[in-house]
Design a protein around this motif. Structure first.
Motif, PDB file in Angstrom:
ATOM      1  N   SER A 165      52.494 135.041  69.233  1.00 25.27           N
ATOM      2  CA  SER A 165      51.794 133.409  68.970  1.00 25.27           C
ATOM      3  C   SER A 165      51.866 133.181  67.922  1.00 25.27           C
ATOM      4  N   VAL A 166      52.130 131.050  68.183  1.00 21.84           N
ATOM      5  CA  VAL A 166      51.587 130.664  66.564  1.00 21.84           C
ATOM      6  C   VAL A 166      50.759 129.043  66.510  1.00 21.84           C
ATOM      7  N   THR A 167      50.347 128.989  65.974  1.00 24.22           N
ATOM      8  CA  THR A 167      48.987 127.425  66.033  1.00 24.22           C
ATOM      9  C   THR A 167      50.397 126.499  66.146  1.00 24.22           C
ATOM     10  N   PHE A 168      49.410 125.231  66.749  1.00 19.81           N
ATOM     11  CA  PHE A 168      49.752 124.191  66.757  1.00 19.81           C
ATOM     12  C   PHE A 168      50.782 123.669  65.524  1.00 19.81           C
ATOM     13  N   GLU A 169      50.160 123.993  64.168  1.00 20.21           N
ATOM     14  CA  GLU A 169      50.212 123.799  63.545  1.00 20.21           C
ATOM     15  C   GLU A 169      51.523 124.534  63.114  1.00 20.21           C
ATOM     16  N   GLU A 170      50.939 126.097  63.404  1.00 19.70           N
ATOM     17  CA  GLU A 170      52.553 126.014  62.278  1.00 19.70           C
ATOM     18  C   GLU A 170      53.911 126.389  63.766  1.00 19.70           C
ATOM     19  N   LEU A 171      53.211 125.384  65.320  1.00 18.62           N
ATOM     20  CA  LEU A 171      55.033 124.738  65.354  1.00 18.62           C
ATOM     21  C   LEU A 171      55.476 123.690  65.115  1.00 18.62           C
ATOM     22  N   ALA A 172      53.867 122.658  64.855  1.00 20.54           N
ATOM     23  CA  ALA A 172      54.771 121.404  63.929  1.00 20.54           C
ATOM     24  C   ALA A 172      55.655 121.834  62.806  1.00 20.54           C
ATOM     25  N   ASN A 173      55.077 122.804  62.041  1.00 20.93           N
ATOM     26  CA  ASN A 173      56.082 122.861  60.368  1.00 20.93           C
ATOM     27  C   ASN A 173      57.440 123.714  61.043  1.00 20.93           C
ATOM     28  N   ARG A 174      57.513 123.674  62.059  1.00 20.57           N
ATOM     29  CA  ARG A 174      58.749 124.628  62.643  1.00 20.57           C
ATOM     30  C   ARG A 174      59.371 123.731  63.124  1.00 20.57           C
ATOM     31  N   ILE A 175      59.381 122.987  64.076  1.00 25.47           N
ATOM     32  CA  ILE A 175      59.833 122.450  64.302  1.00 25.47           C
ATOM     33  C   ILE A 175      59.809 120.563  64.413  1.00 25.47           C
ATOM     34  N   GLY A 176      58.767 120.085  63.957  1.00 25.18           N
ATOM     35  CA  GLY A 176      58.473 119.268  63.739  1.00 25.18           C
ATOM     36  C   GLY A 176      57.083 118.606  64.332  1.00 25.18           C
ATOM     37  N   SER A 177      56.549 117.955  63.734  1.00 22.36           N
ATOM     38  CA  SER A 177      55.149 117.414  64.233  1.00 22.36           C
ATOM     39  C   SER A 177      55.168 116.441  65.848  1.00 22.36           C
ATOM     40  N   GLU A 178      56.178 115.395  65.626  1.00 23.89           N
ATOM     41  CA  GLU A 178      56.766 114.886  67.002  1.00 23.89           C
ATOM     42  C   GLU A 178      57.241 115.649  68.224  1.00 23.89           C
ATOM     43  N   LEU A 179      58.329 116.123  67.815  1.00 24.92           N
ATOM     44  CA  LEU A 179      58.464 117.037  69.038  1.00 24.92           C
ATOM     45  C   LEU A 179      57.257 118.218  69.167  1.00 24.92           C
ATOM     46  N   ALA A 180      56.476 118.510  68.319  1.00 27.00           N
ATOM     47  CA  ALA A 180      55.427 120.055  69.165  1.00 27.00           C
ATOM     48  C   ALA A 180      54.485 118.669  69.726  1.00 27.00           C
ATOM     49  N   ASN A 181      53.430 117.938  69.188  1.00 28.54           N
ATOM     50  CA  ASN A 181      52.922 116.600  69.853  1.00 28.54           C
ATOM     51  C   ASN A 181      53.687 116.980  71.580  1.00 28.54           C
ATOM     52  N   ARG A 182      54.610 115.956  71.361  1.00 29.22           N
ATOM     53  CA  ARG A 182      55.691 115.708  72.839  1.00 29.22           C
ATOM     54  C   ARG A 182      55.337 116.956  73.490  1.00 29.22           C
ATOM     55  N   LEU A 183      55.868 118.191  73.194  1.00 25.16           N
ATOM     56  CA  LEU A 183      55.377 119.395  73.898  1.00 25.16           C
ATOM     57  C   LEU A 183      54.332 119.412  74.135  1.00 25.16           C
ATOM     58  N   ARG A 184      53.359 119.405  73.754  1.00 25.42           N
ATOM     59  CA  ARG A 184      51.671 119.778  73.421  1.00 25.42           C
ATOM     60  C   ARG A 184      51.356 118.861  75.574  1.00 25.42           C
ATOM     61  N   ASP A 185      51.848 117.670  74.742  1.00 25.26           N
ATOM     62  CA  ASP A 185      51.789 116.488  75.879  1.00 25.26           C
ATOM     63  C   ASP A 185      52.379 116.750  77.376  1.00 25.26           C
ATOM     64  N   VAL A 186      53.236 116.888  77.516  1.00 27.91           N
ATOM     65  CA  VAL A 186      54.224 117.166  78.361  1.00 27.91           C
ATOM     66  C   VAL A 186      53.630 118.211  79.095  1.00 27.91           C
ATOM     67  N   SER A 187      53.303 119.075  78.086  1.00 24.67           N
ATOM     68  CA  SER A 187      52.966 120.628  79.147  1.00 24.67           C
ATOM     69  C   SER A 187      51.901 120.340  79.707  1.00 24.67           C
ATOM     70  N   ILE A 188      51.341 119.885  78.717  1.00 31.27           N
ATOM     71  CA  ILE A 188      49.296 119.646  79.449  1.00 31.27           C
ATOM     72  C   ILE A 188      49.379 118.505  80.686  1.00 31.27           C
ATOM     73  N   ALA A 189      50.249 117.978  80.737  1.00 29.24           N
ATOM     74  CA  ALA A 189      50.408 116.973  82.006  1.00 29.24           C
ATOM     75  C   ALA A 189      50.864 117.682  83.305  1.00 29.24           C
ATOM     76  N   LEU A 190      52.104 118.550  83.200  1.00 31.62           N
ATOM     77  CA  LEU A 190      52.767 119.467  83.931  1.00 31.62           C
ATOM     78  C   LEU A 190      51.495 120.470  84.200  1.00 31.62           C
ATOM     79  N   TYR A 191      51.102 121.018  83.560  1.00 22.15           N
ATOM     80  CA  TYR A 191      49.849 121.587  84.293  1.00 22.15           C
ATOM     81  C   TYR A 191      48.985 121.225  85.295  1.00 22.15           C
ATOM     82  N   ASN A 192      48.444 119.785  84.715  1.00 21.13           N
ATOM     83  CA  ASN A 192      47.182 118.931  85.214  1.00 21.13           C
ATOM     84  C   ASN A 192      48.102 118.617  87.167  1.00 21.13           C
ATOM     85  N   LYS A 193      49.655 118.289  86.917  1.00 22.62           N
ATOM     86  CA  LYS A 193      49.253 117.679  87.909  1.00 22.62           C
ATOM     87  C   LYS A 193      49.483 119.454  89.442  1.00 22.62           C
TER      88      LYS A 193
END
Length: 296
Positions: A165-193
């Motif tokens: 497990s990693v924090t969102f900040e750690e993920l952003a540091n590893r893969i870049g904040s733009e991609l990390a934000n996109r992963l989070r937003d899409v994942s939550i949108a998919l879960y909600n639907k």
């Protein structure tokens, strides 16, 4: 009765990866994913096969890939064996319903987990720290309680051993904040639907995990999607926070293993026939409730 599939060595193509349940073959810019009837628990593969398990997992992923295309694209090309290349149509009986031709994508090195309810490793972490992956949660939440809103709790892909497990900040540091934000937003949108659809079928989608990849510069969802192996589904009619819930997956297998006090080290024990039958029935029920179709 559908044929049971343990291995797929009848396919004379380069093996791309062999997982606990899936065998994946390399077709250049495409992959053939074959979902076997193997079952694993606690990271160990069992000697028994679960009839229809591969067909259920493959067909549920196909349903969700189609259902969520308005949110994000995916790697699926077809599940129609007659459209497969490389002479694979000759294996129609073995591959029908349990395989998928997909585009080869560059996988993102993260597993994207969304939790809507408090259970599993999230519950353990919450009880120890009051947080999950650095996200502070209200005090006094009970086991399996609904969270105020779904949370994104990624893990890194480990080459060996368990993902971490990693924090969102750690993920952003590893893969870049733009991609990390996109992963989070899409994942939550998919879960909600998916969660809304599940509720309309009397099911609670407690949590789930996704994998994503890049295809021609676009982010797409890959691997499997909202299956009982990658998600926790509970029956709404029996839901009661404050205790463990019955789930649509390996529940009977886990209960049996706890009862016989298996040490969770290989080799795995042979499962009794009634555990195999009950597990098959749960997987089929999950498929039929989610898709609204009978398993052919």
């Amino acid at each position: 009765m559908a044929k049971l599939i343990n291995d797929t060595d009848f396919i004379n193509l380069p093996l791309y990866v062999k997982g606990k349940v899936r065998n994946v073959y390399d077709l250049g810019d495409k992959l053939l994913i074959v979902v076997t009837d193997r079952i694993s628990a606690f990271d160990v593969v069992f000697p028994n096969l679960i009839p229809n398990k591969g067909r259920v997992l493959n067909s549920i992923s196909e349903f969700w890939f189609n259902y969520t295309r308005d949110i994000i694209g995916n790697h699926m090309i077809t599940t129609d064996v007659s459209k497969y290349p490389s002479g694979l149509a000759q294996f129609r009986e073995e591959l029908d319903g349990r395989s998928m031709l997909v585009r080869k994508v560059q996988m993102v090195e993260a597993e994207c987990i969304v939790r809507g309810y408090l259970e599993g490793s999230g519950l353990k972490e919450y009880r120890e720290t009051g947080s999950i992956c650095g996200i502070k949660l209200p005090e006094g939440l009970r086991q399996c309680e609904k969270l105020p809103e779904p949370i994104f709790t990624p893990t890194t892909k480990a080459k060996e051993g368990h993902d971490e497990s990693v924090t969102f900040e750690e993920l952003a540091n590893r893969i870049g904040s733009e991609l990390a934000n996109r992963l989070r937003d899409v994942s939550i949108a998919l879960y909600n639907k998916a969660s809304k659809h599940a509720e309309s079928k009397g099911l609670i989608l407690a949590d789930t995990k996704f994998e994503f990849g890049m295809l021609d510069g676009e982010l797409v969802v890959a691997d499997e999607m909202f299956t009982p192996d990658s998600s926790r589904f509970w029956d709404m009619a029996e839901y009661e926070p404050g205790r463990p819930q019955k789930s649509f997956d390996k529940q009977f297998v886990r209960e049996y293993l706890e009862a016989v006090k298996w040490d969770k080290q290989p080799p795995a024990p042979v499962l009794p026939e009634d555990v195999v039958r009950k597990t098959e029935a749960k997987y089929i029920e999950a498929y039929e409730r989610i898709t609204g179709k009978k398993l052919e």
